[in-house]
Motif scaffolding. Structure first.
Motif, short mmCIF file in Angstrom:
data_model
loop_
_atom_site.label_atom_id
_atom_site.label_comp_id
_atom_site.label_asym_id
_atom_site.label_seq_id
_atom_site.Cartn_x
_atom_site.Cartn_y
_atom_site.Cartn_z
N ASP A 125 0.79 -1.23 0.00
CA ASP A 125 0.00 0.00 0.00
C ASP A 125 0.83 1.29 0.00
N ASP A 126 1.88 1.32 0.80
CA ASP A 126 2.65 2.55 0.95
C ASP A 126 3.89 2.62 0.07
N ILE A 127 4.03 1.69 -0.86
CA ILE A 127 5.23 1.70 -1.72
C ILE A 127 4.85 1.55 -3.20
N ILE A 128 3.61 1.20 -3.47
CA ILE A 128 3.22 0.85 -4.85
C ILE A 128 3.49 1.98 -5.85
N GLU A 129 3.33 3.24 -5.40
CA GLU A 129 3.54 4.36 -6.33
C GLU A 129 5.00 4.52 -6.74
N ASP A 130 5.91 3.91 -5.97
CA ASP A 130 7.34 4.02 -6.29
C ASP A 130 7.84 2.87 -7.16
N LEU A 131 6.97 1.89 -7.42
CA LEU A 131 7.44 0.66 -8.09
C LEU A 131 7.17 0.66 -9.59
N ASP A 132 8.10 0.06 -10.33
CA ASP A 132 7.91 -0.15 -11.76
C ASP A 132 7.32 -1.54 -12.02
N LEU A 133 7.53 -2.44 -11.04
CA LEU A 133 7.17 -3.85 -11.24
C LEU A 133 6.84 -4.50 -9.91
N VAL A 134 5.82 -5.36 -9.91
CA VAL A 134 5.58 -6.24 -8.75
C VAL A 134 5.61 -7.67 -9.28
N LEU A 135 6.40 -8.51 -8.63
CA LEU A 135 6.54 -9.91 -9.06
C LEU A 135 5.81 -10.79 -8.04
N ILE A 136 4.71 -11.35 -8.47
CA ILE A 136 3.95 -12.25 -7.59
C ILE A 136 4.48 -13.66 -7.77
N MET A 137 4.96 -14.24 -6.67
CA MET A 137 5.48 -15.61 -6.74
C MET A 137 4.31 -16.58 -6.64
N SER A 138 4.20 -17.44 -7.65
CA SER A 138 3.14 -18.45 -7.64
C SER A 138 3.71 -19.83 -7.31
N VAL A 139 4.95 -19.83 -6.79
CA VAL A 139 5.56 -21.01 -6.14
C VAL A 139 6.43 -20.43 -5.02
N ASN A 140 6.86 -21.28 -4.10
CA ASN A 140 7.84 -20.82 -3.12
C ASN A 140 9.19 -20.73 -3.83
N PRO A 141 9.86 -19.56 -3.79
CA PRO A 141 11.06 -19.38 -4.60
C PRO A 141 12.18 -20.34 -4.22
N GLY A 142 13.00 -20.66 -5.21
CA GLY A 142 14.16 -21.52 -4.96
C GLY A 142 14.41 -22.53 -6.06
N PHE A 143 13.37 -22.95 -6.74
CA PHE A 143 13.54 -24.01 -7.74
C PHE A 143 12.59 -23.80 -8.91
N GLY A 144 13.04 -24.22 -10.09
CA GLY A 144 12.16 -24.25 -11.25
C GLY A 144 11.31 -25.52 -11.19
N GLY A 145 10.30 -25.59 -12.02
CA GLY A 145 9.53 -26.83 -12.19
C GLY A 145 8.56 -27.17 -11.07
N GLN A 146 8.19 -26.22 -10.23
CA GLN A 146 7.26 -26.52 -9.14
C GLN A 146 5.81 -26.29 -9.57
N LYS A 147 4.91 -26.79 -8.70
CA LYS A 147 3.48 -26.70 -9.01
C LYS A 147 2.94 -25.30 -8.68
N PHE A 148 2.15 -24.80 -9.58
CA PHE A 148 1.50 -23.47 -9.47
C PHE A 148 0.57 -23.40 -8.25
N ILE A 149 0.70 -22.32 -7.46
CA ILE A 149 -0.19 -22.11 -6.31
C ILE A 149 -1.33 -21.18 -6.76
N LYS A 150 -2.56 -21.72 -6.75
CA LYS A 150 -3.71 -21.03 -7.37
C LYS A 150 -4.04 -19.66 -6.75
N ASN A 151 -3.73 -19.50 -5.47
CA ASN A 151 -4.05 -18.23 -4.80
C ASN A 151 -3.40 -17.03 -5.50
N ALA A 152 -2.37 -17.29 -6.31
CA ALA A 152 -1.69 -16.20 -7.03
C ALA A 152 -2.68 -15.46 -7.95
N ILE A 153 -3.68 -16.15 -8.44
CA ILE A 153 -4.64 -15.51 -9.35
C ILE A 153 -5.42 -14.43 -8.61
N LEU A 154 -5.85 -14.77 -7.39
CA LEU A 154 -6.56 -13.80 -6.55
C LEU A 154 -5.64 -12.62 -6.22
#
Ligand code: DX5
Ligand code: ZN
Length: 216
Positions: A125-154
């Motif tokens: 909320d208090d930083i969004i105006e300063d950002l060029d990009l927001v990266l929503i992780m739809s897996v727990n970061p660390g590895f490729g090839g993981q299963k998509f977490i559906k809550n990312a859509i919301l």
């Protein structure tokens, strides 16, 4: 505007990096997604400055660098020198996020913030105006090839509302488990950019996989 596609070189063939970089150059991809992991913030180690510089030497598109590292502040200048055009830090790794974002911008890079699956959109909320990009992780970061977490859509929907409400120009990028099916749902929810690693590099025809994502 068409979907931005950022293939993740974490899934490329490290014995043939130049070949894979050139494949991305001649594809419909927009950016190169580069995952830096330090074995501290995430339970994996990927690569650092020499590899980014090597990719930069051949890449004809911007480098979208995703830092999964503790204390990113101390390396901002070094990432700029290695060729990063966009630098994304994790919300969870930055005690003084506002300062870190200003630091990235002062080095002439686009500034992004990544959110782990458990981190709420409201916290931006208090930083969004300063950002060029927001990266929503739809897996727990660390590895490729993981299963998509559906809550990312919301979360993409919530973020699109926040961006609209605050009049921010930030782009919404999603990373982890992206394929044609999850990608379509994300774009429908408001995502502007899709990262894809295994979907592209494990495809029989990676260039086609990229152009299929681009059409979503
Ligand atoms: C995961 C990385 C991702 C990864 C995505 O921590 O941030 O960029 O390369 O890989 P896929 O598309 O295979 O989930
Ligand atoms: Zn990533």
């Amino acid at each position: 505007m068409s979907t931005i596609v950022s293939p993740s070189i974490l899934s490329c063939d490290f014995a043939n990096v130049q070949r894979d970089v050139e494949m991305i150059n001649s594809s419909d991809a927009d950016w190169f997604h580069i995952d830096v992991m330090d074995g501290v913030f995430v339970p994996n180690i990927s690569f650092g400055f020499p590899v980014i510089s090597a990719v930069k030497k051949h890449a004809t598109k911007p480098l979208d660098v995703h830092l999964m590292i503790a204390n990113p502040d101390q390396y901002v200048e070094e990432f700029k020198k290695s060729g990063a055009d966009m630098l994304t830090v994790h919300y969870e790794a930055c005690t003084h996020l506002h300062r870190t974002i200003q630091n990235i911008k002062s080095h002439g890079m686009m500034a992004g913030v990544a959110l782990n699956p458990h981190t709420s959109i409201e916290l931006l909320d208090d930083i969004i105006e300063d950002l060029d990009l927001v990266l929503i992780m739809s897996v727990n970061p660390g590895f490729g090839g993981q299963k998509f977490i559906k809550n990312a859509i919301l979360k993409v929907e919530q973020l699109a509302n926040l961006i609209h409400r605050k009049g921010s120009r930030a782009k919404i990028e999603v990373d982890g488990g992206v394929n044609l099916e999850t990608g379509a749902l994300l774009v429908q929810a408001g995502a502007n950019a899709l990262v894809a690693g295994s979907f592209v590099f494990n495809a029989p025809d990676p260039m086609k996989a990229i152009s299929d994502l681009k059409k979503l």
